[in-house]
Design a protein around this motif. Sequence first.
Motif, PDB file in Angstrom:
ATOM      1  N   GLY A 166      37.837 -15.076 -27.326  1.00 31.23           N
ATOM      2  CA  GLY A 166      37.902 -13.663 -26.949  1.00 31.23           C
ATOM      3  C   GLY A 166      38.522 -12.846 -28.063  1.00 31.23           C
ATOM      4  N   PHE A 167      38.766 -11.555 -27.787  1.00 27.97           N
ATOM      5  CA  PHE A 167      39.246 -10.625 -28.803  1.00 27.97           C
ATOM      6  C   PHE A 167      40.682 -10.196 -28.534  1.00 27.97           C
ATOM      7  CE2 PHE A 167      34.734  -9.684 -27.866  1.00 27.97           C
ATOM      8  CZ  PHE A 167      34.178 -10.221 -29.010  1.00 27.97           C
ATOM      9  N   ILE A 168      41.397  -9.943 -29.613  1.00 30.29           N
ATOM     10  CA  ILE A 168      42.733  -9.373 -29.523  1.00 30.29           C
ATOM     11  C   ILE A 168      42.709  -7.886 -29.884  1.00 30.29           C
ATOM     12  CG2 ILE A 168      45.061  -9.426 -30.508  1.00 30.29           C
ATOM     13  CD1 ILE A 168      44.705 -12.414 -30.945  1.00 30.29           C
ATOM     14  N   ASP A 169      42.031  -7.546 -30.963  1.00 27.50           N
ATOM     15  CA  ASP A 169      42.023  -6.178 -31.487  1.00 27.50           C
ATOM     16  C   ASP A 169      40.626  -5.583 -31.368  1.00 27.50           C
ATOM     17  OD1 ASP A 169      42.320  -3.826 -32.832  1.00 27.50           O
ATOM     18  OD2 ASP A 169      43.085  -4.689 -34.688  1.00 27.50           O
ATOM     19  N   VAL A 170      40.493  -4.478 -30.649  1.00 28.04           N
ATOM     20  CA  VAL A 170      39.185  -3.834 -30.477  1.00 28.04           C
ATOM     21  C   VAL A 170      39.199  -2.407 -31.048  1.00 28.04           C
ATOM     22  CG1 VAL A 170      38.606  -5.221 -28.455  1.00 28.04           C
ATOM     23  CG2 VAL A 170      39.797  -3.037 -28.154  1.00 28.04           C
ATOM     24  N   GLU A 171      40.150  -2.128 -31.914  1.00 25.75           N
ATOM     25  CA  GLU A 171      40.325  -0.771 -32.430  1.00 25.75           C
ATOM     26  C   GLU A 171      39.096  -0.265 -33.178  1.00 25.75           C
ATOM     27  OE1 GLU A 171      43.686   1.735 -34.986  1.00 25.75           O
ATOM     28  OE2 GLU A 171      43.399  -0.411 -35.349  1.00 25.75           O
ATOM     29  N   THR A 172      38.419  -1.147 -33.875  1.00 26.52           N
ATOM     30  CA  THR A 172      37.287  -0.726 -34.698  1.00 26.52           C
ATOM     31  C   THR A 172      35.944  -0.890 -33.992  1.00 26.52           C
ATOM     32  OG1 THR A 172      37.120  -2.917 -35.694  1.00 26.52           O
ATOM     33  CG2 THR A 172      38.506  -1.296 -36.825  1.00 26.52           C
ATOM     34  N   ALA A 173      35.953  -1.349 -32.733  1.00 25.34           N
ATOM     35  CA  ALA A 173      34.712  -1.627 -32.011  1.00 25.34           C
ATOM     36  C   ALA A 173      33.937  -0.353 -31.721  1.00 25.34           C
ATOM     37  CB  ALA A 173      35.014  -2.364 -30.713  1.00 25.34           C
ATOM     38  N   VAL A 174      32.623  -0.510 -31.534  1.00 24.64           N
ATOM     39  CA  VAL A 174      31.775   0.647 -31.236  1.00 24.64           C
ATOM     40  C   VAL A 174      30.667   0.214 -30.282  1.00 24.64           C
ATOM     41  CG1 VAL A 174      30.319   0.211 -33.265  1.00 24.64           C
ATOM     42  CG2 VAL A 174      30.358   2.498 -32.244  1.00 24.64           C
ATOM     43  N   ASN A 175      30.348   1.094 -29.338  1.00 21.98           N
ATOM     44  CA  ASN A 175      29.252   0.876 -28.394  1.00 21.98           C
ATOM     45  C   ASN A 175      27.946   1.271 -29.073  1.00 21.98           C
ATOM     46  OD1 ASN A 175      27.469   0.770 -26.279  1.00 21.98           O
ATOM     47  ND2 ASN A 175      28.594   2.155 -24.935  1.00 21.98           N
ATOM     48  N   LEU A 176      27.002   0.342 -29.135  1.00 14.60           N
ATOM     49  CA  LEU A 176      25.745   0.592 -29.839  1.00 14.60           C
ATOM     50  C   LEU A 176      24.646   1.137 -28.934  1.00 14.60           C
ATOM     51  CD1 LEU A 176      25.623  -2.676 -31.975  1.00 14.60           C
ATOM     52  CD2 LEU A 176      26.600  -0.454 -32.587  1.00 14.60           C
ATOM     53  N   SER A 177      24.910   1.233 -27.643  1.00 14.09           N
ATOM     54  CA  SER A 177      23.873   1.664 -26.697  1.00 14.09           C
ATOM     55  C   SER A 177      24.013   3.154 -26.392  1.00 14.09           C
ATOM     56  CB  SER A 177      23.947   0.849 -25.407  1.00 14.09           C
ATOM     57  OG  SER A 177      25.238   0.965 -24.829  1.00 14.09           O
ATOM     58  N   ALA A 178      23.695   3.990 -27.369  1.00 11.81           N
ATOM     59  CA  ALA A 178      23.744   5.435 -27.168  1.00 11.81           C
ATOM     60  C   ALA A 178      22.668   5.838 -26.161  1.00 11.81           C
ATOM     61  CB  ALA A 178      23.532   6.162 -28.490  1.00 11.81           C
ATOM     62  N   ALA A 179      23.046   6.609 -25.152  1.00 10.08           N
ATOM     63  CA  ALA A 179      22.125   6.973 -24.073  1.00 10.08           C
ATOM     64  C   ALA A 179      21.474   8.327 -24.331  1.00 10.08           C
ATOM     65  CB  ALA A 179      22.871   7.010 -22.737  1.00 10.08           C
ATOM     66  N   ASP A 180      20.233   8.460 -23.829  1.00 10.78           N
ATOM     67  CA  ASP A 180      19.513   9.734 -23.865  1.00 10.78           C
ATOM     68  C   ASP A 180      19.448  10.327 -25.263  1.00 10.78           C
ATOM     69  OD1 ASP A 180      19.210   9.556 -21.094  1.00 10.78           O
ATOM     70  OD2 ASP A 180      21.152  10.518 -20.750  1.00 10.78           O
ATOM     71  N   LEU A 203      35.902   3.832 -36.544  1.00 12.26           N
ATOM     72  CA  LEU A 203      36.837   3.926 -37.659  1.00 12.26           C
ATOM     73  C   LEU A 203      36.234   3.262 -38.893  1.00 12.26           C
ATOM     74  CD1 LEU A 203      40.221   2.990 -35.909  1.00 12.26           C
ATOM     75  CD2 LEU A 203      39.473   5.254 -36.634  1.00 12.26           C
ATOM     76  N   LEU A 204      36.386   3.917 -40.026  1.00 10.87           N
ATOM     77  CA  LEU A 204      35.872   3.351 -41.266  1.00 10.87           C
ATOM     78  C   LEU A 204      36.909   2.410 -41.866  1.00 10.87           C
ATOM     79  CD1 LEU A 204      34.189   6.486 -42.916  1.00 10.87           C
ATOM     80  CD2 LEU A 204      33.169   4.745 -41.439  1.00 10.87           C
ATOM     81  N   GLY A 205      36.434   1.300 -42.403  1.00 11.58           N
ATOM     82  CA  GLY A 205      37.344   0.344 -43.017  1.00 11.58           C
ATOM     83  C   GLY A 205      37.109  -1.053 -42.485  1.00 11.58           C
ATOM     84  N   GLY A 206      37.741  -2.013 -43.124  1.00  9.54           N
ATOM     85  CA  GLY A 206      37.590  -3.397 -42.704  1.00  9.54           C
ATOM     86  C   GLY A 206      38.447  -4.304 -43.567  1.00  9.54           C
ATOM     87  N   THR A 207      38.528  -5.572 -43.194  1.00  8.86           N
ATOM     88  CA  THR A 207      39.268  -6.561 -43.966  1.00  8.86           C
ATOM     89  C   THR A 207      38.373  -7.052 -45.094  1.00  8.86           C
ATOM     90  OG1 THR A 207      40.423  -7.229 -41.940  1.00  8.86           O
ATOM     91  CG2 THR A 207      40.538  -8.731 -43.831  1.00  8.86           C
ATOM     92  N   PRO A 208      38.773  -6.875 -46.352  1.00 13.25           N
ATOM     93  CA  PRO A 208      37.876  -7.151 -47.485  1.00 13.25           C
ATOM     94  C   PRO A 208      37.160  -8.494 -47.447  1.00 13.25           C
ATOM     95  CG  PRO A 208      39.844  -6.050 -48.271  1.00 13.25           C
ATOM     96  CD  PRO A 208      40.057  -6.306 -46.805  1.00 13.25           C
ATOM     97  N   TYR A 209      37.843  -9.570 -47.070  1.00 11.92           N
ATOM     98  CA  TYR A 209      37.202 -10.886 -47.089  1.00 11.92           C
ATOM     99  C   TYR A 209      36.098 -11.013 -46.046  1.00 11.92           C
ATOM    100  CZ  TYR A 209      41.032 -12.430 -50.080  1.00 11.92           C
ATOM    101  OH  TYR A 209      41.917 -12.569 -51.121  1.00 11.92           O
TER     102      TYR A 209
END
Length: 376
Positions: A82-96, A104-110
């Motif tokens: 499962g997940f601990i951190d969902v701060e950067t998550a995004v819902n991909l199912s845009a409706a209508d 949020l822009l950014g990420g862990t380089p590796y």
Amino acid sequence: NTLGLDVAGRDLTAIRAFAARLCLEQNRQIISGILTNLLDLLAWLSAKKVAMRDLKPDNLLVAGDPQNYPAFLRSASDYSLGFIDVETAVNLSAADGARIKQPLLGGTPYYATPSHLFPNSTLQACFSDPAWVLHFQDWHAVIVMVFNAVTGGLLFDRTAKLFGDIKNRVSEALHQRAPLEPLMEEVSRRFWRSAATEFRAKAKAHEAALRSVEVDLPKSVKALFVQVLQRDIASISESVRQLIDGQTHFSSREGREQLQKSSHLRVCRILKALRVKMQLDPSAPEALQATERFLNHLAVLKALMERKSQIINVLEGMKAPRLNAHELLLLMFNSVLKAMCREEWYAFAEDSPGPLLPPDDELSLADGALAPWSRG
């Protein structure tokens, strides 16, 4: 003395290599289960139309019976991730027809890619489908974790060093309100060329260890892989059509139709005959050299389509699909590269010296050396 240090250094390297092999041998079953559950998690995210965008070991938790720890790690069905951190998550199912919310822009380089640093509007302009790119950000992270779980090493540690400069350049462009599309192309070229080179070298160096770990594919993972491969084939098929329609080397309708229907082997035969002709005439005109580049490009695309079709047939023919970690990484990285780096960005253009992934390169999944794909 210098000789003594050299011998000691070689001894230390040998000891470390032995320790790594011993660790893998003792934990192969556990690693296999972790990879199965990691892939199941990726398929679950796809089904839920969610992209986490910062998948990494530090952001995952293991859910199992505390009374049976660590024994439950020996069976993938006895626990889940499962997940601990969902701060950067995004819902991909845009409706209508609504646009996907800007994460949020950014990420862990590796574990991240250039696309992590660009807004959705740029992903839309460059790739037409931001949701697909966002989803494959998670694929890229899973690839890194698969490699790390088996080998204990980082897959893209050299490529990750590019991330700081890319981040600074994107920030500066945003500050100056400069167009981001040209920058996306430029940094993608650098990043994915480096990543492909690094992937190739490390997949080869650790091939024995990677092939020794078998991974069971849940039905959801099999379905996801088939879906992605089918989409890749459709996209490559369209590239083939555009390539043939846009060239002038074979101008007749019949010639173009034959090229469209030709297999990779048939194109290679045509290419071989052309090269024999060019060898007989060292001063071959530029037109023949351009034809050679065109046929080489076409051969790469045909090989890639055929290999992906073969993989689909193998997966669908397995009652209990199972791949080793080497096969898994090749499949996934190739699809990530397809999603994240447009074809013309990695030097497939006719006026280039040659493609990044030649037909006989195992990264293209077209290498005949990948015999396991044809197993029954």
